[in-house]
Design a protein around this motif. Sequence first.
Motif, PDB file in Angstrom:
ATOM      1  N   ASP A 264       0.806  -1.215   0.000  1.00 21.71           N
ATOM      2  CA  ASP A 264       0.000   0.000   0.000  1.00 21.71           C
ATOM      3  C   ASP A 264       0.843   1.272   0.000  1.00 21.71           C
ATOM      4  OD1 ASP A 264      -2.787  -1.110   0.248  1.00 21.71           O
ATOM      5  OD2 ASP A 264      -1.854  -2.035   1.993  1.00 21.71           O
ATOM      6  N   ALA A 265       2.008   1.229   0.632  1.00 17.76           N
ATOM      7  CA  ALA A 265       2.797   2.457   0.739  1.00 17.76           C
ATOM      8  C   ALA A 265       4.278   2.136   0.830  1.00 17.76           C
ATOM      9  CB  ALA A 265       2.357   3.259   1.961  1.00 17.76           C
ATOM     10  N   LEU A 266       5.073   3.078   0.352  1.00 22.96           N
ATOM     11  CA  LEU A 266       6.530   3.029   0.457  1.00 22.96           C
ATOM     12  C   LEU A 266       6.995   4.340   1.064  1.00 22.96           C
ATOM     13  CD1 LEU A 266       9.452   2.079  -0.221  1.00 22.96           C
ATOM     14  CD2 LEU A 266       9.113   3.109  -2.492  1.00 22.96           C
ATOM     15  N   HIS A 267       7.860   4.241   2.071  1.00 23.74           N
ATOM     16  CA  HIS A 267       8.469   5.440   2.665  1.00 23.74           C
ATOM     17  C   HIS A 267       9.974   5.355   2.477  1.00 23.74           C
ATOM     18  CE1 HIS A 267       9.420   8.812   5.050  1.00 23.74           C
ATOM     19  NE2 HIS A 267       9.523   8.224   6.229  1.00 23.74           N
TER      20      HIS A 267
ATOM     21  N   ARG B 199       5.577  12.938  -9.301  1.00 26.63           N
ATOM     22  CA  ARG B 199       4.208  13.260  -8.877  1.00 26.63           C
ATOM     23  C   ARG B 199       3.371  13.738 -10.063  1.00 26.63           C
ATOM     24  NH1 ARG B 199       5.374  17.127  -5.904  1.00 26.63           N
ATOM     25  NH2 ARG B 199       4.670  18.832  -7.235  1.00 26.63           N
ATOM     26  N   ILE B 200       3.957  14.583 -10.890  1.00 23.72           N
ATOM     27  CA  ILE B 200       3.229  15.093 -12.063  1.00 23.72           C
ATOM     28  C   ILE B 200       2.960  13.958 -13.045  1.00 23.72           C
ATOM     29  CG2 ILE B 200       3.407  16.626 -14.057  1.00 23.72           C
ATOM     30  CD1 ILE B 200       5.029  18.528 -12.234  1.00 23.72           C
ATOM     31  N   GLU B 201       3.956  13.110 -13.248  1.00 28.40           N
ATOM     32  CA  GLU B 201       3.783  11.996 -14.191  1.00 28.40           C
ATOM     33  C   GLU B 201       2.752  10.986 -13.706  1.00 28.40           C
ATOM     34  OE1 GLU B 201       8.348  12.087 -15.978  1.00 28.40           O
ATOM     35  OE2 GLU B 201       7.774  10.568 -14.498  1.00 28.40           O
ATOM     36  N   MET B 202       2.573  10.879 -12.408  1.00 30.13           N
ATOM     37  CA  MET B 202       1.629   9.920 -11.847  1.00 30.13           C
ATOM     38  C   MET B 202       0.214  10.471 -11.727  1.00 30.13           C
ATOM     39  SD  MET B 202       3.055   6.916 -11.148  1.00 30.13           S
ATOM     40  CE  MET B 202       3.968   7.045 -12.697  1.00 30.13           C
ATOM     41  N   ARG B 203      -0.020  11.671 -12.231  1.00 30.10           N
ATOM     42  CA  ARG B 203      -1.355  12.270 -12.125  1.00 30.10           C
ATOM     43  C   ARG B 203      -2.423  11.427 -12.805  1.00 30.10           C
ATOM     44  NH1 ARG B 203      -2.405  17.633 -11.126  1.00 30.10           N
ATOM     45  NH2 ARG B 203      -3.820  17.726 -12.913  1.00 30.10           N
ATOM     46  N   ASP B 204      -2.038  10.668 -13.815  1.00 32.94           N
ATOM     47  CA  ASP B 204      -3.036   9.837 -14.521  1.00 32.94           C
ATOM     48  C   ASP B 204      -3.117   8.432 -13.949  1.00 32.94           C
ATOM     49  OD1 ASP B 204      -0.577   8.930 -15.347  1.00 32.94           O
ATOM     50  OD2 ASP B 204      -1.095   8.809 -17.470  1.00 32.94           O
ATOM     51  N   THR B 205      -2.595   8.245 -12.744  1.00 31.91           N
ATOM     52  CA  THR B 205      -2.652   6.954 -12.063  1.00 31.91           C
ATOM     53  C   THR B 205      -3.241   7.163 -10.666  1.00 31.91           C
ATOM     54  OG1 THR B 205      -0.538   6.981 -10.844  1.00 31.91           O
ATOM     55  CG2 THR B 205      -0.464   6.431 -13.212  1.00 31.91           C
ATOM     56  N   PRO B 206      -3.594   6.090  -9.962  1.00 33.94           N
ATOM     57  CA  PRO B 206      -4.091   6.213  -8.592  1.00 33.94           C
ATOM     58  C   PRO B 206      -2.973   6.219  -7.549  1.00 33.94           C
ATOM     59  CG  PRO B 206      -4.334   3.960  -9.324  1.00 33.94           C
ATOM     60  CD  PRO B 206      -3.754   4.704 -10.482  1.00 33.94           C
ATOM     61  N   ILE B 207      -1.757   6.542  -7.967  1.00 33.31           N
ATOM     62  CA  ILE B 207      -0.605   6.547  -7.063  1.00 33.31           C
ATOM     63  C   ILE B 207      -0.297   7.979  -6.649  1.00 33.31           C
ATOM     64  CG2 ILE B 207       1.829   5.949  -6.806  1.00 33.31           C
ATOM     65  CD1 ILE B 207       1.394   3.854  -9.058  1.00 33.31           C
TER      66      ILE B 207
ATOM     67  N   ARG C 153      -0.794  -2.356 -10.557  1.00 30.59           N
ATOM     68  CA  ARG C 153      -1.634  -3.559 -10.653  1.00 30.59           C
ATOM     69  C   ARG C 153      -2.750  -3.553  -9.627  1.00 30.59           C
ATOM     70  NH1 ARG C 153       3.416  -6.202 -11.391  1.00 30.59           N
ATOM     71  NH2 ARG C 153       3.405  -6.857  -9.202  1.00 30.59           N
ATOM     72  N   GLN C 154      -2.448  -3.100  -8.420  1.00 34.76           N
ATOM     73  CA  GLN C 154      -3.457  -3.167  -7.361  1.00 34.76           C
ATOM     74  C   GLN C 154      -4.414  -1.976  -7.400  1.00 34.76           C
ATOM     75  OE1 GLN C 154      -0.734  -3.329  -4.074  1.00 34.76           O
ATOM     76  NE2 GLN C 154      -0.722  -1.111  -3.756  1.00 34.76           N
ATOM     77  N   GLY C 155      -4.033  -0.925  -8.147  1.00 36.12           N
ATOM     78  CA  GLY C 155      -4.930   0.203  -8.341  1.00 36.12           C
ATOM     79  C   GLY C 155      -4.865   1.276  -7.282  1.00 36.12           C
TER      80      GLY C 155
ATOM     81  N   ARG D 262      10.718  -0.214  -8.763  1.00 38.98           N
ATOM     82  CA  ARG D 262      10.285  -1.589  -8.567  1.00 38.98           C
ATOM     83  C   ARG D 262       8.887  -1.659  -7.939  1.00 38.98           C
ATOM     84  NH1 ARG D 262      14.970  -5.148  -8.585  1.00 38.98           N
ATOM     85  NH2 ARG D 262      16.905  -3.924  -8.753  1.00 38.98           N
ATOM     86  N   VAL D 263       8.548  -0.639  -7.141  1.00 35.66           N
ATOM     87  CA  VAL D 263       7.262  -0.639  -6.432  1.00 35.66           C
ATOM     88  C   VAL D 263       6.128  -0.142  -7.324  1.00 35.66           C
ATOM     89  CG1 VAL D 263       6.013   0.553  -4.566  1.00 35.66           C
ATOM     90  CG2 VAL D 263       8.240  -0.514  -4.112  1.00 35.66           C
ATOM     91  N   ILE D 264       6.398   0.775  -8.225  1.00 39.09           N
ATOM     92  CA  ILE D 264       5.334   1.362  -9.045  1.00 39.09           C
ATOM     93  C   ILE D 264       4.507   0.307  -9.787  1.00 39.09           C
ATOM     94  CG2 ILE D 264       4.916   2.746 -11.125  1.00 39.09           C
ATOM     95  CD1 ILE D 264       6.984   4.742 -10.063  1.00 39.09           C
ATOM     96  N   PRO D 265       5.102  -0.694 -10.436  1.00 34.31           N
ATOM     97  CA  PRO D 265       4.255  -1.694 -11.107  1.00 34.31           C
ATOM     98  C   PRO D 265       3.325  -2.442 -10.154  1.00 34.31           C
ATOM     99  CG  PRO D 265       6.515  -1.840 -11.905  1.00 34.31           C
ATOM    100  CD  PRO D 265       6.533  -0.919 -10.720  1.00 34.31           C
ATOM    101  N   VAL D 266       3.776  -2.666  -8.935  1.00 36.76           N
ATOM    102  CA  VAL D 266       2.928  -3.312  -7.927  1.00 36.76           C
ATOM    103  C   VAL D 266       1.707  -2.443  -7.640  1.00 36.76           C
ATOM    104  CG1 VAL D 266       2.831  -4.135  -5.537  1.00 36.76           C
ATOM    105  CG2 VAL D 266       4.919  -4.474  -6.902  1.00 36.76           C
ATOM    106  N   MET D 267       1.939  -1.147  -7.447  1.00 34.66           N
ATOM    107  CA  MET D 267       0.848  -0.233  -7.131  1.00 34.66           C
ATOM    108  C   MET D 267      -0.072  -0.038  -8.332  1.00 34.66           C
ATOM    109  SD  MET D 267       2.764   2.574  -4.696  1.00 34.66           S
ATOM    110  CE  MET D 267       3.317   2.089  -3.042  1.00 34.66           C
TER     111      MET D 267
END
Length: 275
Positions: free
Chosen positions: A76-79, A161-169, A122-124, A115-120
């Motif tokens: 769910d989260a990465l810090h 952050r800007i690039e991820m605007r079209d994703t739920p991340i 897939r899970q939405g 490595r974490v982005i593809p996981v997130m």
Amino acid sequence: MTRSILITGCSSGIGYASATALRAEGWRVFATCRAQADADRLASDGFETARLDYTDPGTIEVALDRVLAATGGTLDALHNNGAVALPGANEDLPRAGLQHVFETNLFGPHDLTRRVIPVMRRQGHGRIVNCSSVLGIVTAPWRSAYVASKFALEGLTDTLRIEMRDTPIHVILLQPGPIRTRIRENSTALFERYVDWEASARAEQYRRSLLTRLYDAPGRDRFELPPEAVARTLIRALEEPEPSARYRVTTPTRAMEMARRLLPNRALDWILSRA
């Protein structure tokens, strides 16, 4: 369902406080450390843990694989919290020393995040929280390696952050400082490894200033907060429905952001030269 988070740099300070606070809030915390001995200590405290050294891509891969195996392939989260500092005058920093700081403070977090982005995806859903600093906003003498890495982390995070605007991340920056941690004590080993201060044109300045800071007991900064303050802010960043892009933790962080925007360079340089 129990939410899960991977936190780096959990041997002490912000990482340990964050892992402890989130576990108390009901999160499933995977608390990683650079050294195996620290990971073993966390395991004895009941944390799910693994060794993760940002300078060693193999440990990043193995640690994340272990986390995903435990959760059934979700996170769910990465810090990205782990970081190092190499004090010294800019002109005395060898390439290898600067590279070591960037491997730890920028390239490693970038590797883990990719490595974490593809996981997130897939899970939405997912949140990526990168720990910057007041020194990701302004600079200070003797800290150019750390400052450069945090400025770079800010730029990398803002772009992501800007690039991820079209994703739920959601991609978020924490900006603490000053915080009571062991980063100053831990930086001494890197200073001794990389900086030949006695051969420096600034040797007398080292004796009067930096050596005292490194080897004498530091005084308490009146604005300094405990690492638990960052942990509380991290919880907000993870749980607010629409998180902010940045969370500034201390009064100096907020003041320096304003000063950078309002003051002319000459005035700001005068203030920062006395840091």
